[in-house]
Design a protein around this motif. Sequence first.
Motif, PDB file in Angstrom:
ATOM      1  N   ARG A  95       0.818  -1.212   0.000  1.00  0.00           N
ATOM      2  CA  ARG A  95       0.000   0.000   0.000  1.00  0.00           C
ATOM      3  C   ARG A  95       0.851   1.260   0.000  1.00  0.00           C
ATOM      4  NH1 ARG A  95      -4.195  -2.992   4.047  1.00  0.00           N
ATOM      5  NH2 ARG A  95      -5.550  -3.840   2.412  1.00  0.00           N
ATOM      6  N   ALA A  96       2.103   1.122   0.459  1.00  0.00           N
ATOM      7  CA  ALA A  96       3.035   2.252   0.428  1.00  0.00           C
ATOM      8  C   ALA A  96       3.831   2.300  -0.875  1.00  0.00           C
ATOM      9  CB  ALA A  96       3.995   2.159   1.610  1.00  0.00           C
ATOM     10  N   HIS A  97       3.571   1.344  -1.769  1.00  0.00           N
ATOM     11  CA  HIS A  97       4.281   1.249  -3.049  1.00  0.00           C
ATOM     12  C   HIS A  97       5.792   1.144  -2.827  1.00  0.00           C
ATOM     13  CE1 HIS A  97       0.655   3.517  -5.021  1.00  0.00           C
ATOM     14  NE2 HIS A  97       0.341   2.290  -4.599  1.00  0.00           N
ATOM     15  N   ASP A  98       6.167   0.340  -1.868  1.00  0.00           N
ATOM     16  CA  ASP A  98       7.571   0.125  -1.522  1.00  0.00           C
ATOM     17  C   ASP A  98       8.224  -0.774  -2.565  1.00  0.00           C
ATOM     18  OD1 ASP A  98      10.013  -0.638  -0.361  1.00  0.00           O
ATOM     19  OD2 ASP A  98       9.182  -0.576   1.659  1.00  0.00           O
ATOM     20  N   ASP A 105       6.171   2.419  -9.535  1.00  0.00           N
ATOM     21  CA  ASP A 105       6.297   2.907 -10.909  1.00  0.00           C
ATOM     22  C   ASP A 105       7.304   4.047 -10.995  1.00  0.00           C
ATOM     23  OD1 ASP A 105       4.727   4.766  -9.612  1.00  0.00           O
ATOM     24  OD2 ASP A 105       2.898   4.253 -10.715  1.00  0.00           O
ATOM     25  N   LEU A 106       8.196   4.136  -9.993  1.00  0.00           N
ATOM     26  CA  LEU A 106       9.272   5.119 -10.067  1.00  0.00           C
ATOM     27  C   LEU A 106      10.205   4.760 -11.228  1.00  0.00           C
ATOM     28  CD1 LEU A 106      10.162   5.460  -6.278  1.00  0.00           C
ATOM     29  CD2 LEU A 106       8.920   7.113  -7.690  1.00  0.00           C
ATOM     30  N   PRO A 107      10.440   5.670 -12.154  1.00  0.00           N
ATOM     31  CA  PRO A 107      11.243   5.339 -13.344  1.00  0.00           C
ATOM     32  C   PRO A 107      12.616   4.785 -13.024  1.00  0.00           C
ATOM     33  CG  PRO A 107      10.131   7.436 -13.653  1.00  0.00           C
ATOM     34  CD  PRO A 107       9.902   7.046 -12.222  1.00  0.00           C
ATOM     35  N   GLN A 108      13.310   5.362 -12.028  1.00  0.00           N
ATOM     36  CA  GLN A 108      14.654   4.904 -11.728  1.00  0.00           C
ATOM     37  C   GLN A 108      14.661   3.486 -11.154  1.00  0.00           C
ATOM     38  OE1 GLN A 108      13.004   7.357 -10.276  1.00  0.00           O
ATOM     39  NE2 GLN A 108      13.566   7.680  -8.116  1.00  0.00           N
ATOM     40  N   VAL A 109      13.603   3.141 -10.421  1.00  0.00           N
ATOM     41  CA  VAL A 109      13.515   1.788  -9.863  1.00  0.00           C
ATOM     42  C   VAL A 109      13.192   0.787 -10.972  1.00  0.00           C
ATOM     43  CG1 VAL A 109      12.330   0.286  -8.225  1.00  0.00           C
ATOM     44  CG2 VAL A 109      12.818   2.659  -7.611  1.00  0.00           C
ATOM     45  N   LEU A 110      12.298   1.164 -11.868  1.00  0.00           N
ATOM     46  CA  LEU A 110      11.965   0.274 -12.983  1.00  0.00           C
ATOM     47  C   LEU A 110      13.150   0.087 -13.925  1.00  0.00           C
ATOM     48  CD1 LEU A 110       8.317   1.376 -13.847  1.00  0.00           C
ATOM     49  CD2 LEU A 110       9.064  -0.656 -12.591  1.00  0.00           C
ATOM     50  N   ASP A 111      13.937   1.146 -14.120  1.00  0.00           N
ATOM     51  CA  ASP A 111      15.157   1.012 -14.923  1.00  0.00           C
ATOM     52  C   ASP A 111      16.105  -0.007 -14.282  1.00  0.00           C
ATOM     53  OD1 ASP A 111      14.397   2.818 -16.855  1.00  0.00           O
ATOM     54  OD2 ASP A 111      15.509   4.506 -15.999  1.00  0.00           O
ATOM     55  N   LEU A 112      16.225   0.074 -12.957  1.00  0.00           N
ATOM     56  CA  LEU A 112      17.090  -0.864 -12.242  1.00  0.00           C
ATOM     57  C   LEU A 112      16.559  -2.279 -12.357  1.00  0.00           C
ATOM     58  CD1 LEU A 112      19.543  -1.222 -10.386  1.00  0.00           C
ATOM     59  CD2 LEU A 112      18.048  -0.723  -8.444  1.00  0.00           C
ATOM     60  N   TYR A 113      15.255  -2.429 -12.244  1.00  0.00           N
ATOM     61  CA  TYR A 113      14.628  -3.754 -12.376  1.00  0.00           C
ATOM     62  C   TYR A 113      14.863  -4.336 -13.768  1.00  0.00           C
ATOM     63  CZ  TYR A 113      10.897  -6.975 -13.605  1.00  0.00           C
ATOM     64  OH  TYR A 113      10.201  -8.046 -14.097  1.00  0.00           O
ATOM     65  N   ASN A 170       4.880  -8.232  -9.527  1.00  0.00           N
ATOM     66  CA  ASN A 170       4.520  -6.809  -9.418  1.00  0.00           C
ATOM     67  C   ASN A 170       5.421  -5.941 -10.285  1.00  0.00           C
ATOM     68  OD1 ASN A 170       2.462  -7.374  -7.600  1.00  0.00           O
ATOM     69  ND2 ASN A 170       3.779  -7.126  -5.812  1.00  0.00           N
ATOM     70  N   PHE A 171       6.722  -6.234 -10.274  1.00  0.00           N
ATOM     71  CA  PHE A 171       7.640  -5.485 -11.132  1.00  0.00           C
ATOM     72  C   PHE A 171       7.256  -5.657 -12.603  1.00  0.00           C
ATOM     73  CE2 PHE A 171      11.183  -5.259  -7.868  1.00  0.00           C
ATOM     74  CZ  PHE A 171      11.264  -3.875  -7.877  1.00  0.00           C
ATOM     75  N   ASP A 172       6.959  -6.879 -13.012  1.00  0.00           N
ATOM     76  CA  ASP A 172       6.573  -7.143 -14.404  1.00  0.00           C
ATOM     77  C   ASP A 172       5.352  -6.308 -14.782  1.00  0.00           C
ATOM     78  OD1 ASP A 172       8.615  -8.946 -14.892  1.00  0.00           O
ATOM     79  OD2 ASP A 172       7.409 -10.709 -14.418  1.00  0.00           O
ATOM     80  N   ARG A 173       4.391  -6.261 -13.878  1.00  0.00           N
ATOM     81  CA  ARG A 173       3.156  -5.534 -14.156  1.00  0.00           C
ATOM     82  C   ARG A 173       3.429  -4.038 -14.311  1.00  0.00           C
ATOM     83  NH1 ARG A 173       0.741  -7.550 -10.180  1.00  0.00           N
ATOM     84  NH2 ARG A 173       0.063  -9.408 -11.291  1.00  0.00           N
ATOM     85  N   THR A 178       1.530  -0.523 -16.267  1.00  0.00           N
ATOM     86  CA  THR A 178       0.448  -0.352 -15.304  1.00  0.00           C
ATOM     87  C   THR A 178       0.951   0.472 -14.125  1.00  0.00           C
ATOM     88  OG1 THR A 178      -0.454  -2.515 -15.906  1.00  0.00           O
ATOM     89  CG2 THR A 178      -1.247  -1.538 -13.858  1.00  0.00           C
ATOM     90  N   SER A 179       0.210   1.501 -13.745  1.00  0.00           N
ATOM     91  CA  SER A 179       0.629   2.338 -12.616  1.00  0.00           C
ATOM     92  C   SER A 179       0.511   1.541 -11.322  1.00  0.00           C
ATOM     93  CB  SER A 179      -0.225   3.594 -12.532  1.00  0.00           C
ATOM     94  OG  SER A 179      -1.547   3.275 -12.131  1.00  0.00           O
ATOM     95  N   ALA A 180       1.308   1.927 -10.335  1.00  0.00           N
ATOM     96  CA  ALA A 180       1.279   1.235  -9.049  1.00  0.00           C
ATOM     97  C   ALA A 180      -0.109   1.301  -8.394  1.00  0.00           C
ATOM     98  CB  ALA A 180       2.355   1.789  -8.124  1.00  0.00           C
ATOM     99  N   PRO A 181      -0.774   2.470  -8.364  1.00  0.00           N
ATOM    100  CA  PRO A 181      -2.119   2.511  -7.762  1.00  0.00           C
ATOM    101  C   PRO A 181      -3.104   1.582  -8.471  1.00  0.00           C
ATOM    102  CG  PRO A 181      -1.235   4.723  -7.942  1.00  0.00           C
ATOM    103  CD  PRO A 181      -0.296   3.830  -8.714  1.00  0.00           C
ATOM    104  N   LYS A 182      -3.036   1.534  -9.792  1.00  0.00           N
ATOM    105  CA  LYS A 182      -3.969   0.685 -10.527  1.00  0.00           C
ATOM    106  C   LYS A 182      -3.659  -0.798 -10.305  1.00  0.00           C
ATOM    107  CE  LYS A 182      -6.003   0.046 -15.120  1.00  0.00           C
ATOM    108  NZ  LYS A 182      -5.997   0.503 -16.535  1.00  0.00           N
TER     109      LYS A 182
END
Length: 213
Positions: A95-98, A105-113, A170-173, A178-182
């Motif tokens: 729920r905190a989108h940790d 959906d933070l771009p830098q985190v998704l880039d790292l993933y 979750n990372f794949d999604r 897909t946005s984190a809230p959605k």
Amino acid sequence: MALRERKKLRTREAISTAAIELFVEHGFDQVSITQVAEAADVSRRTLFAYFPTKEDLVVHRFADHEDEPARVVRARPADQSPLVALHTHFIERLRAHDPFTGLTDLPQVLDLYRLLRGTPALMARMLQFNETSERELASALHETAGTPELTARLAAAQIASVHWTLAMSNFDRCASGTSAPKALPTAVKAANQGFALLSSGLAPLWPTTEGSP
């Protein structure tokens, strides 16, 4: 924290940030240690003093989470089972989108993933990370819940596997757009399913009157 320690932390972060930016732009295997050192404005010797391997430049970003499941188990209320504590914590962090849960959906985190997913050497290093997390969790189960050592290891292996699968899903999604809230309702449902499957096999180890979150 002393000035010397703060400077060391800043240097460590600067090196890692420079490395990850290069890796994301050009690919992990295409960037040399020399290029990373030059981008961070340090010598190769200094770089290796902070990061013994090339993979460590990336994986150290997850270091704060390595013992997180063990810390949750050790900090739980006396009347709460380890599994309920872990389930509750995972839902809270979703729920905190940790990034710990993969739901971000933070771009830098998704880039790292994406960098991790696309680099076999980094994925292999993450398996070592997971093994350490699993050992820490097994120790916490053994020491705080009176779980026999082998049983604790088997339970920790199952819990770690479910967490990894949930986080990667979750990372794949999120990486697919897909946005984190959605994505949150689907992620919560999947987490509840995963922990329900764990509970069917592990709950008898730690009897409790408290229900799931």
